[in-house]
Write a protein that holds these residues in place. Structure first.
Motif, PDB file in Angstrom:
ATOM      1  N   THR A 153      46.752  -6.073 -24.527  1.00 29.75           N
ATOM      2  CA  THR A 153      46.297  -6.006 -23.141  1.00 29.75           C
ATOM      3  C   THR A 153      46.099  -7.435 -22.639  1.00 29.75           C
ATOM      4  O   THR A 153      45.285  -8.181 -23.187  1.00 29.75           O
ATOM      5  N   VAL A 154      46.868  -7.834 -21.631  1.00 28.80           N
ATOM      6  CA  VAL A 154      46.801  -9.180 -21.072  1.00 28.80           C
ATOM      7  C   VAL A 154      45.968  -9.155 -19.796  1.00 28.80           C
ATOM      8  O   VAL A 154      46.195  -8.315 -18.918  1.00 28.80           O
ATOM      9  N   PHE A 155      45.004 -10.047 -19.714  1.00 25.71           N
ATOM     10  CA  PHE A 155      44.158 -10.166 -18.526  1.00 25.71           C
ATOM     11  C   PHE A 155      44.700 -11.307 -17.663  1.00 25.71           C
ATOM     12  O   PHE A 155      44.695 -12.469 -18.064  1.00 25.71           O
ATOM     13  N   LYS A 156      45.181 -10.957 -16.473  1.00 24.31           N
ATOM     14  CA  LYS A 156      45.810 -11.931 -15.588  1.00 24.31           C
ATOM     15  C   LYS A 156      44.932 -12.141 -14.359  1.00 24.31           C
ATOM     16  O   LYS A 156      44.305 -11.204 -13.846  1.00 24.31           O
ATOM     17  N   THR A 157      44.882 -13.376 -13.895  1.00 29.52           N
ATOM     18  CA  THR A 157      44.074 -13.699 -12.723  1.00 29.52           C
ATOM     19  C   THR A 157      44.984 -14.029 -11.553  1.00 29.52           C
ATOM     20  O   THR A 157      46.020 -14.683 -11.711  1.00 29.52           O
ATOM     21  N   PHE A 158      44.574 -13.569 -10.366  1.00 30.84           N
ATOM     22  CA  PHE A 158      45.352 -13.788  -9.144  1.00 30.84           C
ATOM     23  C   PHE A 158      44.412 -14.227  -8.026  1.00 30.84           C
ATOM     24  O   PHE A 158      43.445 -13.533  -7.717  1.00 30.84           O
ATOM     25  N   PRO A 159      44.658 -15.396  -7.414  1.00 30.71           N
ATOM     26  CA  PRO A 159      43.847 -15.782  -6.255  1.00 30.71           C
ATOM     27  C   PRO A 159      44.240 -14.933  -5.043  1.00 30.71           C
ATOM     28  O   PRO A 159      45.417 -14.725  -4.765  1.00 30.71           O
ATOM     29  N   VAL A 160      43.256 -14.411  -4.352  1.00 27.52           N
ATOM     30  CA  VAL A 160      43.514 -13.605  -3.163  1.00 27.52           C
ATOM     31  C   VAL A 160      42.607 -14.093  -2.040  1.00 27.52           C
ATOM     32  O   VAL A 160      41.615 -14.775  -2.261  1.00 27.52           O
ATOM     33  N   GLU A 161      42.944 -13.746  -0.811  1.00 25.75           N
ATOM     34  CA  GLU A 161      42.184 -14.194   0.341  1.00 25.75           C
ATOM     35  C   GLU A 161      41.064 -13.220   0.714  1.00 25.75           C
ATOM     36  O   GLU A 161      40.050 -13.615   1.265  1.00 25.75           O
ATOM     37  N   VAL A 162      41.266 -11.963   0.449  1.00 22.27           N
ATOM     38  CA  VAL A 162      40.284 -10.951   0.840  1.00 22.27           C
ATOM     39  C   VAL A 162      39.643 -10.374  -0.409  1.00 22.27           C
ATOM     40  O   VAL A 162      40.334 -10.058  -1.378  1.00 22.27           O
ATOM     41  N   GLU A 163      38.315 -10.253  -0.404  1.00 19.77           N
ATOM     42  CA  GLU A 163      37.608  -9.710  -1.550  1.00 19.77           C
ATOM     43  C   GLU A 163      37.958  -8.232  -1.737  1.00 19.77           C
ATOM     44  O   GLU A 163      38.104  -7.498  -0.759  1.00 19.77           O
ATOM     45  N   PRO A 164      38.100  -7.785  -2.996  1.00 20.26           N
ATOM     46  CA  PRO A 164      38.365  -6.356  -3.217  1.00 20.26           C
ATOM     47  C   PRO A 164      37.173  -5.517  -2.792  1.00 20.26           C
ATOM     48  O   PRO A 164      36.032  -5.873  -3.049  1.00 20.26           O
ATOM     49  N   ALA A 165      37.437  -4.441  -2.091  1.00 20.27           N
ATOM     50  CA  ALA A 165      36.365  -3.598  -1.581  1.00 20.27           C
ATOM     51  C   ALA A 165      36.031  -2.496  -2.565  1.00 20.27           C
ATOM     52  O   ALA A 165      36.896  -1.977  -3.259  1.00 20.27           O
ATOM     53  N   PHE A 166      34.733  -2.181  -2.638  1.00 20.33           N
ATOM     54  CA  PHE A 166      34.303  -1.000  -3.373  1.00 20.33           C
ATOM     55  C   PHE A 166      34.421   0.203  -2.450  1.00 20.33           C
ATOM     56  O   PHE A 166      34.323   0.070  -1.234  1.00 20.33           O
ATOM     57  N   ASN A 290      31.551   2.404  -9.964  1.00 17.69           N
ATOM     58  CA  ASN A 290      31.465   2.767  -8.557  1.00 17.69           C
ATOM     59  C   ASN A 290      30.117   3.379  -8.213  1.00 17.69           C
ATOM     60  O   ASN A 290      29.541   3.105  -7.150  1.00 17.69           O
ATOM     61  N   ILE A 291      29.597   4.229  -9.092  1.00 19.34           N
ATOM     62  CA  ILE A 291      28.273   4.820  -8.876  1.00 19.34           C
ATOM     63  C   ILE A 291      27.204   3.731  -8.853  1.00 19.34           C
ATOM     64  O   ILE A 291      26.332   3.696  -7.970  1.00 19.34           O
ATOM     65  N   LEU A 292      27.264   2.819  -9.805  1.00 23.21           N
ATOM     66  CA  LEU A 292      26.239   1.784  -9.924  1.00 23.21           C
ATOM     67  C   LEU A 292      26.307   0.776  -8.790  1.00 23.21           C
ATOM     68  O   LEU A 292      25.285   0.226  -8.374  1.00 23.21           O
ATOM     69  N   ASN A 315      34.115  -6.509 -11.740  1.00 16.60           N
ATOM     70  CA  ASN A 315      33.790  -6.233 -10.347  1.00 16.60           C
ATOM     71  C   ASN A 315      32.305  -5.970 -10.143  1.00 16.60           C
ATOM     72  O   ASN A 315      31.708  -6.422  -9.154  1.00 16.60           O
ATOM     73  N   LEU A 316      31.695  -5.218 -11.047  1.00 21.43           N
ATOM     74  CA  LEU A 316      30.254  -4.949 -10.947  1.00 21.43           C
ATOM     75  C   LEU A 316      29.461  -6.238 -11.126  1.00 21.43           C
ATOM     76  O   LEU A 316      28.478  -6.475 -10.414  1.00 21.43           O
ATOM     77  N   LYS A 317      29.874  -7.078 -12.033  1.00 25.99           N
ATOM     78  CA  LYS A 317      29.207  -8.366 -12.237  1.00 25.99           C
ATOM     79  C   LYS A 317      29.283  -9.217 -10.967  1.00 25.99           C
ATOM     80  O   LYS A 317      28.279  -9.806 -10.541  1.00 25.99           O
ATOM     81  N   THR A 318      30.460  -9.271 -10.343  1.00 27.28           N
ATOM     82  CA  THR A 318      30.625 -10.045  -9.118  1.00 27.28           C
ATOM     83  C   THR A 318      29.727  -9.522  -8.005  1.00 27.28           C
ATOM     84  O   THR A 318      29.102 -10.293  -7.261  1.00 27.28           O
ATOM     85  N   ALA A 319      29.637  -8.194  -7.865  1.00 27.52           N
ATOM     86  CA  ALA A 319      28.784  -7.598  -6.833  1.00 27.52           C
ATOM     87  C   ALA A 319      27.318  -7.947  -7.061  1.00 27.52           C
ATOM     88  O   ALA A 319      26.575  -8.219  -6.108  1.00 27.52           O
ATOM     89  N   CYS A 320      26.883  -7.936  -8.311  1.00 33.49           N
ATOM     90  CA  CYS A 320      25.491  -8.278  -8.623  1.00 33.49           C
ATOM     91  C   CYS A 320      25.197  -9.748  -8.304  1.00 33.49           C
ATOM     92  O   CYS A 320      24.140 -10.070  -7.730  1.00 33.49           O
ATOM     93  N   LEU A 321      26.112 -10.641  -8.675  1.00 28.40           N
ATOM     94  CA  LEU A 321      25.909 -12.063  -8.394  1.00 28.40           C
ATOM     95  C   LEU A 321      25.876 -12.327  -6.890  1.00 28.40           C
ATOM     96  O   LEU A 321      25.062 -13.126  -6.397  1.00 28.40           O
ATOM     97  N   LYS A 322      26.740 -11.655  -6.147  1.00 24.30           N
ATOM     98  CA  LYS A 322      26.761 -11.827  -4.703  1.00 24.30           C
ATOM     99  C   LYS A 322      25.457 -11.341  -4.077  1.00 24.30           C
ATOM    100  O   LYS A 322      24.916 -11.965  -3.154  1.00 24.30           O
ATOM    101  N   PHE A 323      24.923 -10.229  -4.589  1.00 23.14           N
ATOM    102  CA  PHE A 323      23.652  -9.710  -4.070  1.00 23.14           C
ATOM    103  C   PHE A 323      22.514 -10.674  -4.354  1.00 23.14           C
ATOM    104  O   PHE A 323      21.666 -10.941  -3.492  1.00 23.14           O
ATOM    105  N   ILE A 324      22.469 -11.210  -5.594  1.00 24.31           N
ATOM    106  CA  ILE A 324      21.406 -12.148  -5.960  1.00 24.31           C
ATOM    107  C   ILE A 324      21.448 -13.381  -5.062  1.00 24.31           C
ATOM    108  O   ILE A 324      20.409 -13.947  -4.692  1.00 24.31           O
ATOM    109  N   ALA A 325      22.660 -13.820  -4.683  1.00 27.19           N
ATOM    110  CA  ALA A 325      22.810 -15.017  -3.850  1.00 27.19           C
ATOM    111  C   ALA A 325      22.500 -14.773  -2.385  1.00 27.19           C
ATOM    112  O   ALA A 325      22.528 -15.713  -1.588  1.00 27.19           O
TER     113      ALA A 325
END
Length: 359
Positions: A153-166, A290-292, A315-325
């Motif tokens: 399983t390869v984890f690939k990163t892609f820069p994007v302009e719009v944040e992924p929505a939940f 998604n529930i959390l 994605n959940l980690k990113t949402a938590c960090l954004k909320f804390i900030a």
């Protein structure tokens, strides 16, 4: 408290997101005349053909007599990155099968390893399985043949302009509804004991959905004599929901999201996320995220951040960090002993918070 609390209307801000996706592929390396290969000198390996996963080339190196003299009683297996690329994050796993594709031995890992091509980097298991244990299964080797299945399983990163929505997109179910078999118990051939409660199930159905169950039931350490398997560190209601999902691709408790039931669902989602990660059920893991996501508040954001960090929920980690900030929340949350304890155990979280979210 909602994610939008705080007056930020007069504060200019910009945002960017790094999207992480994973690509999984498998390669079958068939070795004919396996018993003859045991005469190969130590430190010599058999190499598969080159195969591609995630845009990178790989090959399997199999050492019938171990990769080092200290491991001569074992066979060794590695996957080699052959592409000229640096910092490739991947998660390899291996299963040895006979020619009929029945598992003989398996090593499934949750570690994400960073490959580099500087020295043709590889990852694997110097002590994959004892040679004596594999040789004892020679009667099962039709045509003196083994098959090594390497899943990468390869984890690939892609820069994007719009944040992924939940919410995250949930993949469709990949099997027919079998919940009636679970409820009626027809043909059940294994029993789980969880905190005094017993649950009947079917080995082949569980193995079809989970590589962990596949190795447990059909690998070299398969349960042949004892049909009762004790599950530790899990509550009975959580295991019941886990089984129901495996058979039906649904979690009935999540269909009700109001009142006190919503709070119960949030707690269940946390426990189920851990169970889903334990048994390699990616779709259930996404549903729990998604529930959390919809429950993040001042009181639970640190606990959810810790959960996301331990179980690789980007994605959940990113949402938590954004909320804390968020304005008015950063100082309050970071001053808590719970957050300080999290940072002591995972110091990179604070660096990520400051570098990416705190302007």
């Amino acid at each position: 408290m909602s994610l939008s609390d705080g007056d930020s209307s007069n504060i200019p801000e910009t945002a960017s997101t790094l999207r992480v996706e994973k690509v999984t592929g498998s390669h079958l390396f068939k070795i004919m005349g396996y018993s003859l290969q045991t005469d190969i000198a130590k430190k010599k390996f058999l190499e598969s053909a080159t195969f591609s996963v995630g845009g990178y080339d790989w090959s399997i190196h199999y050492y019938p007599n171990g990769v080092k003299s200290t491991e001569e009683d074992y066979t060794s297996i590695f996957v080699l990155l052959k592409s000229e690329a640096k910092y490739v994050k991947a998660q390899p796993s291996f299963i040895i099968l006979n020619e009929n594709r029945n598992p003989l031995s398996a090593r499934l890992t949750t570690e994400v390893y960073t490959f580099t091509s500087d020295n043709k980097d590889s990852y694997g298991f110097p002590k994959f399985v004892k040679r004596s244990a594999l040789q004892s299964l020679s009667g099962d080797l039709k045509n003196d043949c083994i098959v090594i299945r390497c899943t990468v399983t390869v984890f690939k990163t892609f820069p994007v302009e719009v944040e992924p929505a939940f919410p995250l997109p949930v993949p469709p179910p990949d099997m027919q509804q079998l919940s009636h078999l679970l409820e009626a118990g027809y043909g059940a051939d294994v029993t789980f004991k969880v905190n005094g409660q017993r649950f009947n199930a079917h080995k082949h159905i569980l193995a079809a959905k989970s590589q962990v169950f596949l190795a447990q039931f059909f690998g070299p350490l398969k349960e042949n004599k004892d049909k009762i398997i004790k599950i530790e560190d899990m509550e009975a209601p959580v295991f019941n929901s886990l089984l129901h999902f495996i058979y039906s691709e649904t979690v009935p408790e999540f269909e009700e999201v109001s009142g006190s039931k919503k709070k119960h669902n949030n707690e269940l989602a946390q426990h189920l996320l851990v169970a889903a990660d334990r048994y390699d059920l990616d779709r259930l893991k996404i549903i729990c995220q998604n529930i959390l996501y919809g429950s993040i508040d001042r009181g639970n954001v640190v606990a959810l951040l810790s959960l996301a960090e331990m179980h690789n929920c980007i994605n959940l980690k990113t949402a938590c960090l954004k909320f804390i900030a968020s304005p008015g929340i950063l100082g309050e949350v970071t001053a808590t002993e719970q957050f300080q304890c999290l940072v002591r155990n995972h110091p990179l979280i604070l660096k990520e918070l400051l570098d990416k979210w705190v302007l």
